[in-house]
Design a protein around this motif. Structure first.
Motif, PDB file in Angstrom:
ATOM      1  N   ALA A   1      -4.850 -26.944 -96.867  1.00 21.43           N
ATOM      2  CA  ALA A   1      -4.050 -27.532 -97.859  1.00 21.43           C
ATOM      3  C   ALA A   1      -5.120 -26.332 -98.852  1.00 21.43           C
ATOM      4  O   ALA A   1      -3.983 -26.494 -99.939  1.00 21.43           O
ATOM      5  N   SER A   2      -5.972 -25.772 -99.144  1.00 24.51           N
ATOM      6  CA  SER A   2      -6.631 -25.295 -99.645  1.00 24.51           C
ATOM      7  C   SER A   2      -5.464 -23.666 -99.765  1.00 24.51           C
ATOM      8  O   SER A   2      -6.261 -22.600-100.811  1.00 24.51           O
TER       9      SER A   2
ATOM     10  N   GLU B   1      -2.828 -22.632 -98.657  1.00 24.38           N
ATOM     11  CA  GLU B   1      -1.897 -23.413 -99.679  1.00 24.38           C
ATOM     12  C   GLU B   1      -2.050 -22.951-101.258  1.00 24.38           C
ATOM     13  O   GLU B   1      -1.146 -22.020-101.909  1.00 24.38           O
ATOM     14  N   ARG B   2      -3.089 -24.006-102.014  1.00 23.76           N
ATOM     15  CA  ARG B   2      -2.771 -24.087-103.335  1.00 23.76           C
ATOM     16  C   ARG B   2      -3.564 -22.742-104.040  1.00 23.76           C
ATOM     17  O   ARG B   2      -3.470 -21.838-104.683  1.00 23.76           O
TER      18      ARG B   2
ATOM     19  N   VAL C   1       4.812 -25.342-101.739  1.00 20.74           N
ATOM     20  CA  VAL C   1       2.442 -25.488-101.688  1.00 20.74           C
ATOM     21  C   VAL C   1       2.553 -26.884-101.280  1.00 20.74           C
ATOM     22  O   VAL C   1       1.558 -27.799-101.357  1.00 20.74           O
TER      23      VAL C   1
ATOM     24  N   ASN D   1       3.421 -29.210 -98.653  1.00 20.86           N
ATOM     25  CA  ASN D   1       2.765 -28.703 -97.253  1.00 20.86           C
ATOM     26  C   ASN D   1       0.711 -29.181 -98.197  1.00 20.86           C
ATOM     27  O   ASN D   1       0.466 -29.387 -96.920  1.00 20.86           O
ATOM     28  N   CYS D   2       0.127 -29.083 -98.566  1.00 18.16           N
ATOM     29  CA  CYS D   2      -1.102 -29.440 -99.136  1.00 18.16           C
ATOM     30  C   CYS D   2      -0.536 -31.202 -98.607  1.00 18.16           C
ATOM     31  O   CYS D   2      -1.597 -31.164 -98.624  1.00 18.16           O
ATOM     32  N   LYS D   3      -0.002 -31.610 -99.042  1.00 16.10           N
ATOM     33  CA  LYS D   3       0.343 -33.198 -98.928  1.00 16.10           C
ATOM     34  C   LYS D   3      -0.089 -33.600 -96.983  1.00 16.10           C
ATOM     35  O   LYS D   3      -0.489 -34.225 -96.701  1.00 16.10           O
TER      36      LYS D   3
ATOM     37  N   TYR E   1      -0.566 -30.327 -94.524  1.00 17.34           N
ATOM     38  CA  TYR E   1      -1.838 -30.197 -94.377  1.00 17.34           C
ATOM     39  C   TYR E   1      -2.662 -31.693 -94.224  1.00 17.34           C
ATOM     40  O   TYR E   1      -3.389 -32.167 -93.425  1.00 17.34           O
ATOM     41  N   GLN E   2      -3.144 -31.996 -95.034  1.00 12.18           N
ATOM     42  CA  GLN E   2      -4.087 -33.210 -95.587  1.00 12.18           C
ATOM     43  C   GLN E   2      -3.930 -33.949 -94.153  1.00 12.18           C
ATOM     44  O   GLN E   2      -4.572 -35.026 -93.732  1.00 12.18           O
TER      45      GLN E   2
END
Length: 172
Positions: free
Chosen positions: A22-23, A25-26, A149, A152-154, A156-157
């Motif tokens: 997630a990081s 992606e950010r 993004v 994807n962050c949500k 992946y977490q």
């Protein structure tokens, strides 16, 4: 007791992996913002400082983070050495050598390379307009990937934690 400790380690490892992804992606968006900042600083040096392009690039190199500073310093040094290469060649080679390995969103570099083809031989006003156009292209690309993004962050977490739990359930 050992099983519980092992299960906790597996769940935590899955969560850490998910948060790591997630990081990354950010970071795609953060690099786009930093790229826009680079272009705004270059535009300001050209427009208000009336600084020649090689000097403007060298000046803003000190104001950028390490990733972009190396790129700008490389371009400035090559341009100041007055070799036979054109600005376009120096710019493109430096983008490919210094930026391509670490920029996560490769499509952000396309407008930057295109800008290098035209900016080196134009007058001040046209250089500023070319930089404006490049900023618009990068902003559009950032707008396109922003929702992706966030999702994807949500994802992946959640997947990281879920994967850790799944492995624990299978092993127990």
């Amino acid at each position: 007791m050992v099983k519980l400790l092992g299960a906790a380690i597996v769940i935590i490892s899955g969560g850490v992996l998910g948060f790591y992804r997630a990081s990354r992606e950010r970071k795609r968006l953060e690099q786009g913002i930093e790229l826009k900042r680079l272009l705004y600083l270059l535009q300001g040096e050209i427009r208000y400082g009336l600084t020649p392009l090689p000097d403007a690039i060298g000046t803003i190199a000190g104001k950028m983070n390490a990733e972009f500073s190396v790129f700008l310093s490389d371009v400035s040094k090559k341009l100041s050495s007055y070799q036979e290469e054109t600005f376009s060649q120096v710019w493109k080679n430096s983008v490919e050598k210094d930026l391509t390995p670490f920029v996560l969103e490769k499509k952000m570099l396309e407008p930057l390379i295109t800008m290098g083809d035209t900016i080196g031989y134009l007058d001040k006003d046209m250089q500023v307009k070319t930089i404006d156009f490049t900023i618009e292209q990068i902003e559009e690309r950032m707008y396109q990937i922003k929702d992706q993004v966030i999702k994807n962050c949500k994802l992946y977490q959640s997947l990281g934690l879920s994967f850790g739990l799944l492995v624990v359930i299978i092993l127990l």
